[in-house]
Motif scaffolding. Structure first.
Motif, PDB file in Angstrom:
ATOM      1  N   UNK A  59      71.775  56.504  43.995  1.00 51.47           N
ATOM      2  CA  UNK A  59      72.783  57.293  43.289  1.00 51.47           C
ATOM      3  C   UNK A  59      74.042  56.462  43.077  1.00 51.47           C
ATOM      4  N   UNK A  60      74.705  56.735  41.964  1.00 46.45           N
ATOM      5  CA  UNK A  60      75.973  56.078  41.692  1.00 46.45           C
ATOM      6  C   UNK A  60      75.840  54.771  40.936  1.00 46.45           C
ATOM      7  N   UNK A  61      74.636  54.452  40.498  1.00 44.71           N
ATOM      8  CA  UNK A  61      74.455  53.211  39.752  1.00 44.71           C
ATOM      9  C   UNK A  61      74.483  53.514  38.259  1.00 44.71           C
ATOM     10  N   UNK A  62      74.418  52.492  37.461  1.00 44.02           N
ATOM     11  CA  UNK A  62      74.426  52.683  36.013  1.00 44.02           C
ATOM     12  C   UNK A  62      75.784  53.138  35.525  1.00 44.02           C
TER      13      UNK A  62
ATOM     14  N   UNK B  83      79.788  52.179  40.160  1.00 45.54           N
ATOM     15  CA  UNK B  83      80.201  51.991  41.549  1.00 45.54           C
ATOM     16  C   UNK B  83      80.309  50.505  41.855  1.00 45.54           C
ATOM     17  N   UNK B  84      81.009  50.196  42.923  1.00 43.18           N
ATOM     18  CA  UNK B  84      81.105  48.807  43.351  1.00 43.18           C
ATOM     19  C   UNK B  84      79.765  48.354  43.912  1.00 43.18           C
TER      20      UNK B  84
ATOM     21  N   UNK C 195      75.043  49.224  47.683  1.00 38.84           N
ATOM     22  CA  UNK C 195      74.232  48.772  48.816  1.00 38.84           C
ATOM     23  C   UNK C 195      74.348  49.725  50.002  1.00 38.84           C
ATOM     24  N   UNK C 196      75.535  50.289  50.222  1.00 42.30           N
ATOM     25  CA  UNK C 196      75.719  51.278  51.291  1.00 42.30           C
ATOM     26  C   UNK C 196      74.837  52.490  51.028  1.00 42.30           C
ATOM     27  N   UNK C 197      74.830  52.965  49.794  1.00 43.32           N
ATOM     28  CA  UNK C 197      74.027  54.139  49.440  1.00 43.32           C
ATOM     29  C   UNK C 197      72.537  53.840  49.615  1.00 43.32           C
ATOM     30  N   UNK C 198      72.095  52.681  49.149  1.00 45.11           N
ATOM     31  CA  UNK C 198      70.683  52.312  49.298  1.00 45.11           C
ATOM     32  C   UNK C 198      70.298  52.263  50.771  1.00 45.11           C
TER      33      UNK C 198
ATOM     34  N   UNK D  14      71.658  42.166  37.438  1.00 45.35           N
ATOM     35  CA  UNK D  14      72.952  41.557  37.785  1.00 45.35           C
ATOM     36  C   UNK D  14      73.134  41.335  39.284  1.00 45.35           C
ATOM     37  N   UNK D  15      72.102  41.607  40.068  1.00 46.33           N
ATOM     38  CA  UNK D  15      72.160  41.477  41.535  1.00 46.33           C
ATOM     39  C   UNK D  15      73.244  42.345  42.160  1.00 46.33           C
ATOM     40  N   UNK D  16      73.519  43.497  41.550  1.00 47.01           N
ATOM     41  CA  UNK D  16      74.499  44.424  42.117  1.00 47.01           C
ATOM     42  C   UNK D  16      73.936  45.185  43.309  1.00 47.01           C
ATOM     43  N   UNK D  17      72.616  45.258  43.401  1.00 44.06           N
ATOM     44  CA  UNK D  17      71.949  45.795  44.578  1.00 44.06           C
ATOM     45  C   UNK D  17      71.155  44.629  45.162  1.00 44.06           C
ATOM     46  N   UNK D  18      71.486  44.269  46.377  1.00 46.16           N
ATOM     47  CA  UNK D  18      70.894  43.097  47.017  1.00 46.16           C
ATOM     48  C   UNK D  18      69.550  43.465  47.647  1.00 46.16           C
ATOM     49  N   UNK D  19      68.477  43.188  46.932  1.00 49.30           N
ATOM     50  CA  UNK D  19      67.132  43.547  47.372  1.00 49.30           C
ATOM     51  C   UNK D  19      66.771  42.831  48.676  1.00 49.30           C
ATOM     52  N   UNK D  20      67.141  41.570  48.804  1.00 52.76           N
ATOM     53  CA  UNK D  20      66.846  40.836  50.041  1.00 52.76           C
ATOM     54  C   UNK D  20      67.571  41.459  51.227  1.00 52.76           C
ATOM     55  N   UNK D  21      68.815  41.864  51.020  1.00 51.65           N
ATOM     56  CA  UNK D  21      69.570  42.529  52.093  1.00 51.65           C
ATOM     57  C   UNK D  21      68.896  43.850  52.481  1.00 51.65           C
ATOM     58  N   UNK D  22      68.388  44.573  51.486  1.00 54.20           N
ATOM     59  CA  UNK D  22      67.703  45.835  51.770  1.00 54.20           C
ATOM     60  C   UNK D  22      66.412  45.587  52.546  1.00 54.20           C
ATOM     61  N   UNK D  23      65.688  44.530  52.212  1.00 58.59           N
ATOM     62  CA  UNK D  23      64.479  44.187  52.977  1.00 58.59           C
ATOM     63  C   UNK D  23      64.830  43.901  54.438  1.00 58.59           C
ATOM     64  N   UNK D  24      65.898  43.139  54.644  1.00 61.44           N
ATOM     65  CA  UNK D  24      66.326  42.846  56.019  1.00 61.44           C
ATOM     66  C   UNK D  24      66.735  44.129  56.735  1.00 61.44           C
ATOM     67  N   UNK D  25      67.376  45.032  56.015  1.00 61.49           N
ATOM     68  CA  UNK D  25      67.792  46.292  56.621  1.00 61.49           C
ATOM     69  C   UNK D  25      66.570  47.137  57.011  1.00 61.49           C
TER      70      UNK D  25
END
Length: 136
Positions: free
Chosen positions: A61-64, A68-69, A74-77, A107-118
């Motif tokens: 939520x909050x994308x597009x 959002x920043x 990333x916090x929401x994800x 645009x790498x606004x959501x860091x997929x690698x960071x989400x995998x680590x999370x």
């Protein structure tokens, strides 16, 4: 409070959530508090009404258009991942598909690698608390 829509042909449930509050002058305001509360209310509604399947699809939520920043996206994800992990076993939900707005992915606004680590972190420490340090 989620609004339930049901598409009869495919027997899928859709939930519409408010992700902002309206200020007295009629302008919307989005905050961590409101976004996280929206996600919490979705889970409560799903659990209360026994409206779940073994697969759930949730957009970040909050994308597009919400613009959002990157940090907040990333916090929401991460919060969606954490709350899914907390509810999945109890509700019998086996799969989460987290949808990311294409522009945010490109645009790498959501860091997929960071989400995998999370996800790895949550699997190793399922009882960890979710903490948001600032309101941006």
């Amino acid at each position: 409070l989620p609004i339930r829509l049901k598409e009869r042909r495919k027997e899928k449930n859709f939930y519409l959530l408010s992700m902002s509050e309206i200020l007295s002058e009629g302008r919307p305001r989005v905050s961590n508090k409101v976004l996280l509360a929206s996600i919490d209310s979705m889970w409560k509604y799903i659990e209360k009404n026994s409206l779940y399947d073994d697969n759930i699809v949730i957009p970040v939520m909050g994308t597009g258009a919400a613009k959002m920043t990157e940090k907040l996206k990333n916090v929401i994800a991460k919060y969606i991942i954490k709350t899914f992990a907390d509810k999945a076993k109890k509700l019998g939900i086996r799969h989460l598909t987290l949808c990311v707005y294409p522009g945010d992915y490109i645009n790498d606004d959501v860091d997929i690698d960071e989400l995998r680590r999370y996800i790895d972190y949550i699997c190793e420490f399922p009882d960890s608390e979710f903490v948001v340090t600032d309101e941006k």
